[in-house]
Scaffold this motif. Structure first.
Motif, PDB file in Angstrom:
ATOM      1  N   GLU A 113     -13.512  -6.408  -0.186  1.00 55.69           N
ATOM      2  CA  GLU A 113     -14.750  -6.495   0.579  1.00 55.69           C
ATOM      3  C   GLU A 113     -15.078  -7.967   0.831  1.00 55.69           C
ATOM      4  O   GLU A 113     -14.360  -8.851   0.377  1.00 55.69           O
ATOM      5  N   THR A 123      -5.942  -6.390  -1.658  1.00 57.03           N
ATOM      6  CA  THR A 123      -6.098  -4.989  -1.992  1.00 57.03           C
ATOM      7  C   THR A 123      -6.584  -4.893  -3.432  1.00 57.03           C
ATOM      8  O   THR A 123      -5.989  -5.485  -4.329  1.00 57.03           O
ATOM      9  N   ARG A 134       0.818  -1.223   0.000  1.00 52.83           N
ATOM     10  CA  ARG A 134       0.000   0.000   0.000  1.00 52.83           C
ATOM     11  C   ARG A 134       0.848   1.267   0.000  1.00 52.83           C
ATOM     12  O   ARG A 134       0.460   2.271  -0.600  1.00 52.83           O
ATOM     13  N   SER A 175      -6.461   4.535  -7.569  1.00 55.30           N
ATOM     14  CA  SER A 175      -6.921   4.364  -6.195  1.00 55.30           C
ATOM     15  C   SER A 175      -6.786   2.897  -5.796  1.00 55.30           C
ATOM     16  O   SER A 175      -6.548   2.036  -6.643  1.00 55.30           O
ATOM     17  N   TYR A 176      -6.946   2.637  -4.501  1.00 53.00           N
ATOM     18  CA  TYR A 176      -6.917   1.268  -3.995  1.00 53.00           C
ATOM     19  C   TYR A 176      -7.759   1.203  -2.729  1.00 53.00           C
ATOM     20  O   TYR A 176      -8.026   2.230  -2.097  1.00 53.00           O
ATOM     21  N   ARG A 177      -8.193  -0.002  -2.403  1.00 54.39           N
ATOM     22  CA  ARG A 177      -9.033  -0.209  -1.228  1.00 54.39           C
ATOM     23  C   ARG A 177      -8.885  -1.639  -0.724  1.00 54.39           C
ATOM     24  O   ARG A 177      -8.362  -2.491  -1.429  1.00 54.39           O
ATOM     25  N   ASN A 178      -9.389  -1.889   0.495  1.00 53.98           N
ATOM     26  CA  ASN A 178      -9.463  -3.249   1.027  1.00 53.98           C
ATOM     27  C   ASN A 178     -10.410  -4.073   0.178  1.00 53.98           C
ATOM     28  O   ASN A 178     -11.382  -3.537  -0.370  1.00 53.98           O
TER      29      ASN A 178
END
Length: 88
Positions: free
Chosen positions: A74, A83, A58, A69-72
């Protein structure tokens, strides 16, 4: 076959059980390959473990010019062991 990949670029990269240096090297190459292949979104599988690979991945994503962009992940995507990255 110069200039052609032997295997197509998939929408996920598995980094579990690698050292930090190995993981970052593979991540950089994969992001370049994914953009060149026209992928919009990819999944980076780093596992949960101690969180070291997740953290360094990250940190790299936060400053990478090919990442929008990046995110956890779900529920159903792998949660904190994954990620999700949107490419620029």
């Amino acid at each position: 076959m110069y200039g052609k990949r032997k295997t197509p670029v998939t929408d996920e990269l598995r980094l579990r059980h690698l050292t930090v240096d190995e993981a970052l090297l593979r991540l950089d190459q994969y992001l370049n390959d994914a953009v060149m292949a026209g992928l919009y979104q990819v999944k980076i599988i780093h596992g949960k473990g101690t969180g070291t690979i997740r953290r360094v991945v990250r940190e790299r994503l936060a400053q990478h010019p090919l990442v929008q962009s990046y995110r956890n992940g779900e529920y159903g995507e792998g949660g904190f062991g994954v990620t999700i990255v949107v490419l620029a």
